[in-house]
Design a protein around this motif. Structure first.
Motif, PDB file in Angstrom:
ATOM      1  N   GLU A  69       0.675  -1.300  -0.043  1.00  0.00           N
ATOM      2  CA  GLU A  69      -0.248  -0.077  -0.116  1.00  0.00           C
ATOM      3  C   GLU A  69       0.880   1.276  -0.029  1.00  0.00           C
ATOM      4  OE1 GLU A  69      -3.755   0.047   0.400  1.00  0.00           O
ATOM      5  OE2 GLU A  69      -3.500  -2.281  -0.352  1.00  0.00           O
ATOM      6  N   GLU A  70       2.220   1.328   0.452  1.00  0.00           N
ATOM      7  CA  GLU A  70       3.108   2.145   0.370  1.00  0.00           C
ATOM      8  C   GLU A  70       2.995   3.022  -0.914  1.00  0.00           C
ATOM      9  OE1 GLU A  70       7.389   1.371   1.435  1.00  0.00           O
ATOM     10  OE2 GLU A  70       6.264  -0.110   2.957  1.00  0.00           O
ATOM     11  N   TRP A  71       2.700   3.132  -1.857  1.00  0.00           N
ATOM     12  CA  TRP A  71       2.816   3.902  -3.032  1.00  0.00           C
ATOM     13  C   TRP A  71       1.433   5.174  -2.753  1.00  0.00           C
ATOM     14  CZ3 TRP A  71      -2.154   3.794  -6.594  1.00  0.00           C
ATOM     15  CH2 TRP A  71      -2.679   2.446  -5.882  1.00  0.00           C
ATOM     16  N   LYS A  72       0.221   4.768  -2.351  1.00  0.00           N
ATOM     17  CA  LYS A  72      -0.771   5.193  -2.484  1.00  0.00           C
ATOM     18  C   LYS A  72      -0.225   6.848  -1.467  1.00  0.00           C
ATOM     19  CE  LYS A  72      -4.102   1.955  -2.064  1.00  0.00           C
ATOM     20  NZ  LYS A  72      -4.994   0.673  -1.639  1.00  0.00           N
ATOM     21  N   ASP A  73       0.422   6.679  -0.742  1.00  0.00           N
ATOM     22  CA  ASP A  73       1.453   7.970  -0.239  1.00  0.00           C
ATOM     23  C   ASP A  73       1.650   8.750  -1.011  1.00  0.00           C
ATOM     24  OD1 ASP A  73       0.649   6.643   2.125  1.00  0.00           O
ATOM     25  OD2 ASP A  73       3.063   6.125   2.672  1.00  0.00           O
ATOM     26  N   SER A  74       2.260   8.829  -2.621  1.00  0.00           N
ATOM     27  CA  SER A  74       2.411   9.908  -3.048  1.00  0.00           C
ATOM     28  C   SER A  74       1.703   9.587  -4.681  1.00  0.00           C
ATOM     29  CB  SER A  74       4.270   9.181  -3.145  1.00  0.00           C
ATOM     30  OG  SER A  74       4.214   7.853  -4.340  1.00  0.00           O
ATOM     31  N   THR A  75       0.679   8.880  -4.427  1.00  0.00           N
ATOM     32  CA  THR A  75      -0.457   8.737  -5.907  1.00  0.00           C
ATOM     33  C   THR A  75      -1.339   9.138  -6.168  1.00  0.00           C
ATOM     34  OG1 THR A  75       1.443   6.517  -6.270  1.00  0.00           O
ATOM     35  CG2 THR A  75      -0.417   7.214  -7.820  1.00  0.00           C
ATOM     36  N   ALA A  76      -2.071   9.946  -6.472  1.00  0.00           N
ATOM     37  CA  ALA A  76      -3.572   9.943  -6.571  1.00  0.00           C
ATOM     38  C   ALA A  76      -4.106  10.358  -7.720  1.00  0.00           C
ATOM     39  CB  ALA A  76      -3.486  11.859  -6.254  1.00  0.00           C
ATOM     40  N   ALA A  77      -5.094  10.126  -8.716  1.00  0.00           N
ATOM     41  CA  ALA A  77      -5.639   9.367  -9.755  1.00  0.00           C
ATOM     42  C   ALA A  77      -7.063  10.123  -9.731  1.00  0.00           C
ATOM     43  CB  ALA A  77      -5.516   8.251  -9.999  1.00  0.00           C
TER      44      ALA A  77
END
Length: 234
Positions: A69-77
């Protein structure tokens, strides 16, 4: 950096995505173009772990989205209206997102205020639920929500859809400025070829799930190559 390797997805006999290799460097603004059914949205959904590939994998800054889930801290869509909570007003929705990511109210107010020109006096302060907004204003709420946290990776599917010409031009400048100011990587897909050429640093042409062209965008030559391709397929 985004890396796509041997990524495949089919729905029955229809191949939606078949990409052997695709790498997107940090700070790029990558425009995906292609006809309906080219696989643009399918690719985005697999990047965001909303759709499981049949084969292959995606890596976002070294992280497999399906495994962490770590990628969610720096990603938005923003892909479509399903990303919105439509029984809230835009302000309530932005407040909810801020609370989820621990954003102080003062920071939230500052960032929402920065969108006022894009909102055009029709989104903020209207006391309307998102579900009662026009398609164009829902689109604005979705785009604003994607940029709210200042993510380092932004993925937007057909962001120019439903927007009037003035809002489209404001969005072009907003995305260009955002990338320059933050160094963020932006991926967008669009049927609006000219807008995509205008702001992208690189263009990838998809057709039936395959990468047909991968073009460094020098505007004039990129425009000619893509226009020639689509004219030949009329």
């Amino acid at each position: 950096m985004i890396q796509v390797n041997n990524l495949k997805k089919a729905f029955g006999q229809t191949v939606a995505c078949d990409i052997e290799s695709l790498t997107v460097g940090d700070g790029e603004l990558l425009g995906l173009v292609g006809n309906n059914g080219a696989g643009k949205t399918t690719l985005f959904r697999m990047m965001l772990d909303l759709l499981q590939p049949d084969e292959g994998h995606v890596s976002l800054s070294g992280i497999d989205p399906s495994q962490s889930e770590e990628w969610k801290d720096s990603t938005a869509a923003y892909i479509d209206e399903g990303f919105l909570i439509d029984y809230l007003t835009p302000e309530e929705y932005f407040s909810f997102l801020a609370k989820v990511c621990g954003m102080p109210p003062a920071t939230l107010n500052e960032r929402v205020a920065a969108f006022e020109h894009f909102a055009g006096g029709e989104v903020l302060g209207q006391k309307k639920l998102i579900r009662n907004l026009s398609a164009g204003n829902k689109q604005k709420v979705g785009i604003m929500s994607a940029l709210l946290r200042h993510p380092q990776l932004v993925i937007l599917d057909e962001p120019f859809n439903f927007l009037d010409p003035t809002s489209q031009n404001i969005l072009k400048k907003m995305l260009t400025d955002y990338r320059q100011q933050t160094g963020a990587t932006i991926l967008l897909s669009s049927h609006n070829l000219q807008h995509t050429i205008d702001i992208s640093t690189r263009l990838v042409l998809l057709e039936k799930g395959h990468v047909l062209r991968d073009i460094v965008n020098d505007h004039e030559d990129a425009c000619k190559e893509l226009v020639d391709y689509f004219e030949k397929n009329v």
